[in-house]
Design an enzyme around this catalytic site. Sequence first.
Site, mmCIF file in Angstrom:
data_model
loop_
_atom_site.group_PDB
_atom_site.id
_atom_site.type_symbol
_atom_site.label_atom_id
_atom_site.label_comp_id
_atom_site.label_asym_id
_atom_site.label_seq_id
_atom_site.Cartn_x
_atom_site.Cartn_y
_atom_site.Cartn_z
ATOM 1 N N ILE A 1 0.918 -1.147 0.000
ATOM 2 C CA ILE A 1 0.000 0.000 0.000
ATOM 3 C C ILE A 1 0.957 1.195 0.000
ATOM 4 O O ILE A 1 1.527 1.528 1.028
ATOM 5 C CB ILE A 1 -0.920 0.018 1.242
ATOM 6 C CG1 ILE A 1 -1.667 -1.302 1.419
ATOM 7 C CG2 ILE A 1 -1.870 1.210 1.170
ATOM 8 C CD1 ILE A 1 -2.632 -1.645 0.312
ATOM 9 N N PRO A 2 1.163 1.803 -1.161
ATOM 10 C CA PRO A 2 2.322 2.693 -1.357
ATOM 11 C C PRO A 2 2.216 4.084 -0.735
ATOM 12 O O PRO A 2 2.218 5.102 -1.425
ATOM 13 C CB PRO A 2 2.426 2.766 -2.878
ATOM 14 C CG PRO A 2 1.016 2.615 -3.348
ATOM 15 C CD PRO A 2 0.383 1.645 -2.390
ATOM 16 N N CYS A 3 2.182 4.141 0.586
ATOM 17 C CA CYS A 3 2.129 5.442 1.254
ATOM 18 C C CYS A 3 3.419 6.230 1.022
ATOM 19 O O CYS A 3 3.429 7.447 1.187
ATOM 20 C CB CYS A 3 1.819 5.284 2.740
ATOM 21 S SG CYS A 3 2.921 4.205 3.631
ATOM 22 N N HIS A 4 4.477 5.555 0.591
ATOM 23 C CA HIS A 4 5.720 6.262 0.283
ATOM 24 C C HIS A 4 5.577 7.163 -0.946
ATOM 25 O O HIS A 4 6.385 8.044 -1.172
ATOM 26 C CB HIS A 4 6.875 5.276 0.078
ATOM 27 C CG HIS A 4 6.714 4.346 -1.082
ATOM 28 N ND1 HIS A 4 5.974 3.180 -0.995
ATOM 29 C CD2 HIS A 4 7.165 4.414 -2.352
ATOM 30 C CE1 HIS A 4 5.995 2.561 -2.168
ATOM 31 N NE2 HIS A 4 6.711 3.297 -3.014
#
EC number: 2.1.1.63
Length: 160
Positions: A126-129
């Site tokens: 889950i690409p919160c970056h």
Amino acid sequence: MRSRLHKLDYKSPIGILEIVGTEEAICSIMFSDRGEIVNFNHVETPKSLKHCFNELNDYFQGKRCEFTFPYLYEGTDFQKTVWNALKEIPYAKTGTYKDIAVSIGNEKAIRAVGSANGKNKLSIVIPCHRIIGSNGKLTGYAGGLWRKEWLLQHERTFSR
């Protein structure tokens, strides 16, 4: 009755990721402060964790930009909505909290989106970056800004 949780460590170029999951799915992928692997792959390690480990390995080698292993996330309906919206940010691209708030139909929920983003337990997947500030600068990341910068550069390097 809740399924038994298993752990497996993945030594990435930016630190150890602790994979936590059941026989069926991954629940958490978080950066560890440990310098050494303590959760080794063994005969009893569930296939779900091995599948995740292999896909993370492909990601860090630049061979994968999407994940297919089964995972589940626990949170409020709002958090799940935000996490689903995060998955829509393409590999090697970035978005802002406002972009996410608009995409979920609640453009005034920027702070709530930020809070949900910070509660994400499935790092990288889950690409919160990929969330940056509206001014184009890097904003907080649970794994540390240096990791966020590394991940974004890594994805830009391998984007097709």
